[in-house]
Design a protein around this motif. Structure first.
Motif, mmCIF file in Angstrom:
data_model
loop_
_atom_site.group_PDB
_atom_site.id
_atom_site.type_symbol
_atom_site.label_atom_id
_atom_site.label_comp_id
_atom_site.label_asym_id
_atom_site.label_seq_id
_atom_site.Cartn_x
_atom_site.Cartn_y
_atom_site.Cartn_z
ATOM 1 N N GLY A 35 -1.746 11.706 -12.392
ATOM 2 C CA GLY A 35 -2.932 12.065 -12.905
ATOM 3 C C GLY A 35 -4.012 11.148 -12.774
ATOM 4 N N VAL A 36 -5.152 11.492 -13.140
ATOM 5 C CA VAL A 36 -6.277 10.693 -13.404
ATOM 6 C C VAL A 36 -6.122 9.273 -14.209
ATOM 7 N N LEU A 37 -5.252 9.405 -15.279
ATOM 8 C CA LEU A 37 -4.889 8.276 -16.078
ATOM 9 C C LEU A 37 -4.492 7.082 -15.392
ATOM 10 N N TYR A 38 -3.512 7.458 -14.563
ATOM 11 C CA TYR A 38 -2.844 6.398 -13.872
ATOM 12 C C TYR A 38 -3.524 5.952 -12.451
ATOM 13 N N ASN A 39 -4.400 6.734 -11.865
ATOM 14 C CA ASN A 39 -5.070 6.692 -10.711
ATOM 15 C C ASN A 39 -6.491 6.022 -11.021
ATOM 16 N N THR A 40 -7.055 6.288 -12.218
ATOM 17 C CA THR A 40 -8.584 5.950 -12.451
ATOM 18 C C THR A 40 -8.513 5.111 -13.714
ATOM 19 N N GLY A 41 -7.651 5.540 -14.463
ATOM 20 C CA GLY A 41 -7.576 4.524 -15.853
ATOM 21 C C GLY A 41 -7.443 2.938 -15.802
ATOM 22 N N PRO A 42 -6.608 2.589 -14.581
ATOM 23 C CA PRO A 42 -6.639 1.017 -14.902
ATOM 24 C C PRO A 42 -7.780 0.426 -14.583
ATOM 25 N N HIS A 43 -8.727 0.820 -13.679
ATOM 26 C CA HIS A 43 -9.854 0.365 -13.436
ATOM 27 C C HIS A 43 -10.720 0.440 -14.843
ATOM 28 N N GLY A 44 -11.023 1.370 -15.469
ATOM 29 C CA GLY A 44 -11.578 1.408 -16.674
ATOM 30 C C GLY A 44 -11.090 0.419 -17.648
ATOM 31 N N LEU A 45 -9.938 0.559 -17.951
ATOM 32 C CA LEU A 45 -9.243 -0.093 -19.001
ATOM 33 C C LEU A 45 -9.320 -1.465 -18.947
ATOM 34 N N ASP A 46 -9.154 -2.118 -17.592
ATOM 35 C CA ASP A 46 -9.265 -3.383 -16.997
ATOM 36 C C ASP A 46 -10.694 -4.010 -17.411
ATOM 37 N N THR A 96 -15.065 11.711 -11.089
ATOM 38 C CA THR A 96 -14.938 12.001 -9.519
ATOM 39 C C THR A 96 -14.665 13.297 -9.334
ATOM 40 N N GLY A 97 -14.428 13.991 -8.244
ATOM 41 C CA GLY A 97 -14.066 15.107 -7.732
ATOM 42 C C GLY A 97 -12.952 15.007 -6.996
ATOM 43 N N GLU A 98 -12.185 13.861 -7.007
ATOM 44 C CA GLU A 98 -11.009 13.420 -6.258
ATOM 45 C C GLU A 98 -10.128 14.328 -6.213
ATOM 46 N N PHE A 99 -9.617 14.938 -7.572
ATOM 47 C CA PHE A 99 -8.707 15.774 -7.849
ATOM 48 C C PHE A 99 -8.984 17.255 -7.428
ATOM 49 N N ALA A 147 0.834 -1.100 0.056
ATOM 50 C CA ALA A 147 0.014 -0.209 0.038
ATOM 51 C C ALA A 147 0.836 1.285 0.012
ATOM 52 N N VAL A 148 1.745 1.388 -1.012
ATOM 53 C CA VAL A 148 2.822 2.353 -1.250
ATOM 54 C C VAL A 148 2.663 3.126 -2.717
ATOM 55 N N PRO A 149 3.272 4.021 -2.903
ATOM 56 C CA PRO A 149 3.363 4.540 -4.231
ATOM 57 C C PRO A 149 3.752 3.497 -5.285
ATOM 58 N N PRO A 150 3.171 3.778 -6.717
ATOM 59 C CA PRO A 150 3.414 2.509 -7.390
ATOM 60 C C PRO A 150 4.980 2.516 -7.947
ATOM 61 N N ASP A 151 5.781 3.580 -7.767
ATOM 62 C CA ASP A 151 7.497 3.520 -8.268
ATOM 63 C C ASP A 151 7.882 2.953 -7.005
ATOM 64 N N VAL A 152 7.541 3.010 -5.737
ATOM 65 C CA VAL A 152 8.389 2.462 -4.597
ATOM 66 C C VAL A 152 7.832 1.052 -4.528
ATOM 67 N N GLN A 153 6.370 0.801 -4.797
ATOM 68 C CA GLN A 153 6.024 -0.625 -4.958
ATOM 69 C C GLN A 153 6.957 -1.406 -6.033
ATOM 70 N N ASP A 209 -2.145 14.513 -0.103
ATOM 71 C CA ASP A 209 -0.874 13.963 0.645
ATOM 72 C C ASP A 209 -0.596 12.629 -0.487
ATOM 73 N N SER A 210 -0.773 12.610 -1.683
ATOM 74 C CA SER A 210 -0.316 11.639 -2.717
ATOM 75 C C SER A 210 0.378 12.039 -3.838
ATOM 76 N N PRO A 211 1.839 12.593 -3.726
ATOM 77 C CA PRO A 211 2.388 13.359 -4.827
ATOM 78 C C PRO A 211 2.392 12.646 -6.038
ATOM 79 N N TRP A 212 2.102 11.260 -6.022
ATOM 80 C CA TRP A 212 2.351 10.366 -7.298
ATOM 81 C C TRP A 212 1.226 10.776 -8.101
ATOM 82 N N ARG A 213 0.031 10.919 -7.417
ATOM 83 C CA ARG A 213 -1.224 11.041 -8.296
ATOM 84 C C ARG A 213 -1.138 12.457 -8.538
ATOM 85 N N ALA A 214 -0.889 13.374 -8.112
ATOM 86 C CA ALA A 214 -0.811 14.822 -8.545
ATOM 87 C C ALA A 214 0.277 14.913 -9.839
ATOM 88 N N THR A 215 1.136 13.861 -9.919
ATOM 89 C CA THR A 215 1.972 13.916 -10.890
ATOM 90 C C THR A 215 1.660 13.089 -12.170
#
Length: 291
Positions: free
Chosen positions: A169-180, A151-154, A71-77, A161-167
């Motif tokens: 963006g919505v593509l990497y945060n939400t996109g995996p769910h929709g594309l999958d 969503t209005g999450e951004f 449960a850490v940022p993707p690059d750290v994971q 407190d999630s710098p990776w999402r700010a960088t």
């Protein structure tokens, strides 16, 4: 009776507190062996809630568990998961599995070399109602689809407190769910094209291997609440998946995720939603990045 699988939790942020820790501490298939985080105070606070150790090092966690939940940022994971795979530990990965195709490929290669089981937390895919919907498609031919996840999450500070999402963006945060979901419903996506605007709305057009075409609109700047809606088209008509009308099934969803990860750890059998699925999605995300 089979002993619970010992699971080590990596990360102590909001998602670890809200989702991972209570899910894997609940059992009966798993037991929370302890927590490690780059923030020792955060790890100690979370571990204390469940009466488990806050490990002093990542290596200590790896030595005390059979499966690692991230449960850490993707690059750290991506970096930590390679080390866990080499140590022979099963991996429960968050989406996306990395922030670059190169890192995702390196992780998949490490998993293959180590022969460990992996699984990805694409939460919709563990929901009973979504599984029932996908099962209906076996007898409902589909040649096209459209979906939206808004969503209005951004806007509302959810990810302050999630710098990776700010960088990323919505593509990497939400996109995996929709594309999958589109990939699972219509068949493997082989090409993605995108168009975006300055307001953060992103429209993706996907061509599937079977020549089906789908479209996905995602945005994290549309208040006031989350809206997800999909329509699938075929020669027999239309099937609709409206998330606002789905029954609440978070308990069953978590139970499916937990039981299936425990099974993967115990048997070593690959899960259908594994690191290679994550790599496929990572490549699609890279294609979809606005130019």
């Amino acid at each position: 009776m089979t002993a619970p699988v010992e699971v080590g939790l990596v990360g102590a942020g909001p998602w670890a507190r809200i989702f991972h820790a209570p899910t894997f501490a609940a059992g009966p298939e798993t037991r929370l062996a302890g927590v490690w985080s780059r923030s020792r105070p955060a790890a100690e606070r979370l571990a204390a809630e469940y009466g488990v150790p806050a490990f002093g090092s990542y290596e200590e966690l790896l030595g005390r568990c059979a499966g690692v939940v991230f449960a850490v940022p993707p690059d750290v994971q991506a970096a930590l998961a390679v080390r866990a795979a080499r140590a022979g530990r099963a991996l429960l990965l968050e989406k996306p599995i990395a922030l670059s195709v190169a890192d995702a490929e390196a992780l998949a290669q490490a998993v293959t070399a180590a022969g460990v089981a992996t699984q990805i937390v694409l939460t919709h895919r563990y929901r009973p109602v979504i599984r029932d919907f996908l099962a209906r498609l076996r007898d409902f031919p589909v040649f096209g689809a459209r979906g939206c996840q808004l969503t209005g999450e951004f806007l509302d500070g959810t990810y302050d407190d999630s710098p990776w999402r700010a960088t990323a963006g919505v593509l990497y945060n939400t996109g995996p769910h929709g594309l999958d979901l589109l990939d699972a419903a219509l068949g493997p996506i082989e090409e993605v094209r995108s168009m975006s605007n300055k307001d953060g709305l992103l429209a993706l057009t996907c061509r599937h291997e079977n020549d089906a075409v789908s479209q996905l609109t995602i945005c994290g700047r549309v208040p006031p609440r989350r809206r997800s809606h999909y329509e699938l088209y075929g020669p027999r008509g239309t099937l609709t998946l409206d998330f606002d009308r789905l029954p609440e099934d978070s308990g069953a969803t978590r139970a499916n995720l937990r039981a299936e990860f425990a099974h993967a750890v115990c048997t070593g059998e690959p899960h259908p939603i594994d690191v290679h699925r994550g790599l496929h999605l990572q490549r699609l995300l890279a294609q979809a990045e606005p130019s």
